[in-house]
Design a protein around this motif. Structure first.
Motif, PDB file in Angstrom:
ATOM      1  N   TRP A  69       0.827  -1.203   0.000  1.00 46.42           N
ATOM      2  CA  TRP A  69       0.000   0.000   0.000  1.00 46.42           C
ATOM      3  C   TRP A  69       0.861   1.251   0.000  1.00 46.42           C
ATOM      4  O   TRP A  69       0.543   2.245  -0.666  1.00 46.42           O
ATOM      5  CB  TRP A  69      -0.926  -0.001   1.223  1.00 46.42           C
ATOM      6  N   GLU A  70       1.957   1.239   0.729  1.00 45.84           N
ATOM      7  CA  GLU A  70       2.823   2.420   0.787  1.00 45.84           C
ATOM      8  C   GLU A  70       3.484   2.681  -0.565  1.00 45.84           C
ATOM      9  O   GLU A  70       3.652   3.834  -0.974  1.00 45.84           O
ATOM     10  CB  GLU A  70       3.876   2.237   1.879  1.00 45.84           C
ATOM     11  N   LYS A  71       3.858   1.617  -1.287  1.00 46.38           N
ATOM     12  CA  LYS A  71       4.455   1.782  -2.607  1.00 46.38           C
ATOM     13  C   LYS A  71       3.444   2.313  -3.618  1.00 46.38           C
ATOM     14  O   LYS A  71       3.801   3.024  -4.559  1.00 46.38           O
ATOM     15  CB  LYS A  71       5.025   0.446  -3.096  1.00 46.38           C
ATOM     16  N   ALA A  72       2.174   1.961  -3.435  1.00 48.14           N
ATOM     17  CA  ALA A  72       1.136   2.329  -4.402  1.00 48.14           C
ATOM     18  C   ALA A  72       0.539   3.702  -4.137  1.00 48.14           C
ATOM     19  O   ALA A  72      -0.272   4.187  -4.925  1.00 48.14           O
ATOM     20  CB  ALA A  72       0.024   1.274  -4.393  1.00 48.14           C
ATOM     21  N   THR A  73       0.916   4.344  -3.031  1.00 45.25           N
ATOM     22  CA  THR A  73       0.317   5.626  -2.661  1.00 45.25           C
ATOM     23  C   THR A  73       1.381   6.705  -2.516  1.00 45.25           C
ATOM     24  O   THR A  73       2.579   6.435  -2.574  1.00 45.25           O
ATOM     25  CB  THR A  73      -0.475   5.494  -1.339  1.00 45.25           C
ATOM     26  N   MET A  74       0.927   7.931  -2.351  1.00 49.17           N
ATOM     27  CA  MET A  74       1.812   9.080  -2.204  1.00 49.17           C
ATOM     28  C   MET A  74       1.571   9.712  -0.830  1.00 49.17           C
ATOM     29  O   MET A  74       0.425   9.864  -0.420  1.00 49.17           O
ATOM     30  CB  MET A  74       1.523  10.128  -3.283  1.00 49.17           C
ATOM     31  N   GLU A  75       2.634  10.088  -0.155  1.00 44.40           N
ATOM     32  CA  GLU A  75       2.470  10.713   1.153  1.00 44.40           C
ATOM     33  C   GLU A  75       1.907  12.123   0.987  1.00 44.40           C
ATOM     34  O   GLU A  75       2.369  12.899   0.149  1.00 44.40           O
ATOM     35  CB  GLU A  75       3.806  10.766   1.887  1.00 44.40           C
ATOM     36  N   THR A  76       0.898  12.440   1.790  1.00 44.10           N
ATOM     37  CA  THR A  76       0.266  13.751   1.711  1.00 44.10           C
ATOM     38  C   THR A  76       0.541  14.563   2.977  1.00 44.10           C
ATOM     39  O   THR A  76       0.933  14.016   4.008  1.00 44.10           O
ATOM     40  CB  THR A  76      -1.264  13.627   1.550  1.00 44.10           C
ATOM     41  N   ARG A  77       0.318  15.867   2.857  1.00 43.80           N
ATOM     42  CA  ARG A  77       0.461  16.747   4.014  1.00 43.80           C
ATOM     43  C   ARG A  77      -0.880  17.042   4.666  1.00 43.80           C
ATOM     44  O   ARG A  77      -0.928  17.700   5.704  1.00 43.80           O
ATOM     45  CB  ARG A  77       1.145  18.049   3.572  1.00 43.80           C
ATOM     46  N   GLY A  78      -1.941  16.536   4.065  1.00 44.83           N
ATOM     47  CA  GLY A  78      -3.270  16.741   4.642  1.00 44.83           C
ATOM     48  C   GLY A  78      -4.363  16.423   3.642  1.00 44.83           C
ATOM     49  O   GLY A  78      -4.184  16.602   2.437  1.00 44.83           O
ATOM     50  N   ILE A  79      -5.490  15.908   4.132  1.00 42.12           N
ATOM     51  CA  ILE A  79      -6.645  15.590   3.294  1.00 42.12           C
ATOM     52  C   ILE A  79      -7.902  16.063   4.009  1.00 42.12           C
ATOM     53  O   ILE A  79      -8.081  15.810   5.199  1.00 42.12           O
ATOM     54  CB  ILE A  79      -6.761  14.073   3.022  1.00 42.12           C
ATOM     55  N   GLU A  80      -8.775  16.756   3.279  1.00 40.47           N
ATOM     56  CA  GLU A  80     -10.054  17.188   3.834  1.00 40.47           C
ATOM     57  C   GLU A  80     -11.187  16.708   2.936  1.00 40.47           C
ATOM     58  O   GLU A  80     -11.037  16.670   1.701  1.00 40.47           O
ATOM     59  CB  GLU A  80     -10.140  18.715   3.928  1.00 40.47           C
ATOM     60  N   LEU A  81     -12.321  16.345   3.542  1.00 41.57           N
ATOM     61  CA  LEU A  81     -13.530  16.013   2.798  1.00 41.57           C
ATOM     62  C   LEU A  81     -14.426  17.240   2.747  1.00 41.57           C
ATOM     63  O   LEU A  81     -14.781  17.797   3.784  1.00 41.57           O
ATOM     64  CB  LEU A  81     -14.270  14.852   3.469  1.00 41.57           C
ATOM     65  N   TRP A  82     -14.780  17.661   1.533  1.00 42.18           N
ATOM     66  CA  TRP A  82     -15.697  18.776   1.336  1.00 42.18           C
ATOM     67  C   TRP A  82     -17.030  18.226   0.854  1.00 42.18           C
ATOM     68  O   TRP A  82     -17.070  17.450  -0.107  1.00 42.18           O
ATOM     69  CB  TRP A  82     -15.151  19.762   0.299  1.00 42.18           C
ATOM     70  N   THR A  83     -18.128  18.612   1.487  1.00 36.07           N
ATOM     71  CA  THR A  83     -19.437  18.081   1.115  1.00 36.07           C
ATOM     72  C   THR A  83     -20.478  19.189   1.064  1.00 36.07           C
ATOM     73  O   THR A  83     -20.364  20.205   1.750  1.00 36.07           O
ATOM     74  CB  THR A  83     -19.923  17.014   2.116  1.00 36.07           C
ATOM     75  N   ASN A  84     -21.489  18.956   0.240  1.00 36.80           N
ATOM     76  CA  ASN A  84     -22.679  19.792   0.252  1.00 36.80           C
ATOM     77  C   ASN A  84     -23.589  19.375   1.408  1.00 36.80           C
ATOM     78  O   ASN A  84     -23.462  18.261   1.932  1.00 36.80           O
ATOM     79  CB  ASN A  84     -23.442  19.656  -1.063  1.00 36.80           C
ATOM     80  N   PRO A  85     -24.524  20.216   1.799  1.00 34.95           N
ATOM     81  CA  PRO A  85     -25.536  19.793   2.772  1.00 34.95           C
ATOM     82  C   PRO A  85     -26.280  18.561   2.249  1.00 34.95           C
ATOM     83  O   PRO A  85     -26.313  18.305   1.043  1.00 34.95           O
ATOM     84  CB  PRO A  85     -26.462  21.012   2.871  1.00 34.95           C
ATOM     85  N   THR A  86     -26.899  17.806   3.139  1.00 33.47           N
ATOM     86  CA  THR A  86     -27.505  16.533   2.754  1.00 33.47           C
ATOM     87  C   THR A  86     -29.025  16.588   2.634  1.00 33.47           C
ATOM     88  O   THR A  86     -29.633  15.605   2.196  1.00 33.47           O
ATOM     89  CB  THR A  86     -27.150  15.450   3.787  1.00 33.47           C
ATOM     90  N   GLU A  87     -29.666  17.678   3.005  1.00 25.51           N
ATOM     91  CA  GLU A  87     -31.124  17.733   2.930  1.00 25.51           C
ATOM     92  C   GLU A  87     -31.586  17.634   1.474  1.00 25.51           C
ATOM     93  O   GLU A  87     -30.952  18.200   0.570  1.00 25.51           O
ATOM     94  CB  GLU A  87     -31.652  19.036   3.540  1.00 25.51           C
ATOM     95  N   PRO A  88     -32.698  16.933   1.212  1.00 24.04           N
ATOM     96  CA  PRO A  88     -33.193  16.766  -0.161  1.00 24.04           C
ATOM     97  C   PRO A  88     -33.941  18.000  -0.651  1.00 24.04           C
ATOM     98  O   PRO A  88     -35.153  17.997  -0.858  1.00 24.04           O
ATOM     99  CB  PRO A  88     -34.128  15.557  -0.026  1.00 24.04           C
ATOM    100  N   GLU A  89     -33.215  19.086  -0.835  1.00 28.61           N
ATOM    101  CA  GLU A  89     -33.795  20.354  -1.267  1.00 28.61           C
ATOM    102  C   GLU A  89     -32.679  21.206  -1.841  1.00 28.61           C
ATOM    103  O   GLU A  89     -31.512  20.817  -1.837  1.00 28.61           O
ATOM    104  CB  GLU A  89     -34.451  21.070  -0.079  1.00 28.61           C
ATOM    105  N   ASN A  90     -33.036  22.376  -2.369  1.00 28.66           N
ATOM    106  CA  ASN A  90     -32.006  23.274  -2.865  1.00 28.66           C
ATOM    107  C   ASN A  90     -31.020  23.601  -1.746  1.00 28.66           C
ATOM    108  O   ASN A  90     -31.412  23.781  -0.596  1.00 28.66           O
ATOM    109  CB  ASN A  90     -32.630  24.563  -3.389  1.00 28.66           C
ATOM    110  N   LYS A  91     -29.734  23.679  -2.104  1.00 27.88           N
ATOM    111  CA  LYS A  91     -28.683  23.767  -1.087  1.00 27.88           C
ATOM    112  C   LYS A  91     -27.818  25.008  -1.261  1.00 27.88           C
ATOM    113  O   LYS A  91     -27.707  25.572  -2.355  1.00 27.88           O
ATOM    114  CB  LYS A  91     -27.782  22.525  -1.183  1.00 27.88           C
TER     115      LYS A  91
END
Length: 294
Positions: free
Chosen positions: A89-111
């Motif tokens: 896994w280490e050979k197949a990946t690249m070391e990062t300095r940080g990862i964040e998940l960005w998401t929209n709101p989850t309500e089923p309506e205009n956001k």
């Protein structure tokens, strides 16, 4: 993480037509401890527990997913038989300095366009930005945001599917209607004409930040869908994305902000059949008042 849908063009065994995608694997040495993983798990449960969601038993049903899995196992046995070690896994990946998940709101309506606004904020102040999106269906505000980024000195290259190869007819038609407005933002458009349509949604911002996931440059993704993107601080990944985009640009027609076009060195023009041209010509008129719902 990626932008694949659950049908054979995205998750099939690729004997016929398919869409080219980009997937990102996040590997952590301590299972379950990564902040982006924890954010993704919380996001999943937030959607799962929405009152509008219902459980559906798909066993043996829609699309024959089990049969599809068996066919993939037959074609790529090495992906299922091998046990991967920590070193693999280490050979197949690249070391990062940080990862964040960005998401929209989850309500089923205009956001509120949370993901879009974070992407625009990341682009501001950078000089070199590469975007890959299957198509563009932008609101006035989205055009204004792109224009603002370009006016601050950024070179923004956007690789989209050429109309001749795009698999989303409404995206293709809207692009034909909106070319002038797109040019006026100051972005450079690369109309990719390859063997398969691209379905990739990613950005390389500057030399360090990469943003990859499911958000198209269209109003539905920005204002309605529950989209998500991973923001990764990793120069090596950024450089890899730019290198992978180079042959796509060479198979593209480049449209400059002033409207001039130039064919890439490997661009091969392709004619649309008469029936498709006729349908597109009619739909260009019909959809104009309704483009905000595409």
């Amino acid at each position: 993480m990626g932008g694949r849908n659950t049908d054979n063009r995205f998750l099939g065994y690729y004997k016929e037509s398919y869409n080219e995608d980009r997937d990102l694997l996040v590997y952590g040495e301590k299972p379950g401890q990564g902040s982006s993983f924890q954010a993704l798990e919380a996001y999943f449960h937030e959607i799962w527990n929405q009152p509008c969601c219902k459980e559906f038993d798909a066993k043996g049903g829609i699309g024959g997913l089990e049969q599809c899995c068996e066919r993939v196992k037959e074609r790529y046995p090495e992906a299922f038989d091998r046990i991967y070690s920590k070193e693999d896994w280490e050979k197949a990946t690249m070391e990062t300095r940080g990862i964040e998940l960005w998401t929209n709101p989850t309500e089923p309506e205009n956001k509120e366009p949370v993901v879009w606004e974070r992407m625009i904020a990341a682009m501001e102040g950078e000089e070199d930005i590469l975007v890959q999106t299957p198509y563009m269906i932008c609101s006035r505000k989205m055009y204004e945001d792109l224009r603002s980024v370009c006016e601050k000195g950024a070179r923004v290259d956007i690789v989209i599917n050429a109309v001749e190869s795009g698999t989303n007819p409404f995206g293709c038609i809207d692009y034909l209607n909106q070319k002038k407005k797109i040019c006026q933002t100051g972005v450079h458009i690369y109309e990719y004409l390859g063997d398969q349509a691209q379905h990739t949604k990613s950005l390389a911002v500057g030399e360090e930040l990469s943003i990859i996931g499911s958000c198209n440059f269209d109003m539905r993704s920005v204002y309605l869908n529950t989209e998500m993107m991973l923001a990764v601080d990793c120069p090596e990944l950024n450089a890899s994305i730019r290198e992978q985009a180079r042959p796509l640009k060479e198979k593209s027609r480049h449209m400059s902000p002033d409207g001039r076009t130039e064919d890439g060195q490997n661009y091969e023009p392709r004619e649309q059949d008469m029936a498709k041209r006729a349908v597109y010509a009619l739909l260009r008129i019909v959809i104009s008042p309704f483009r905000h719902v595409l």
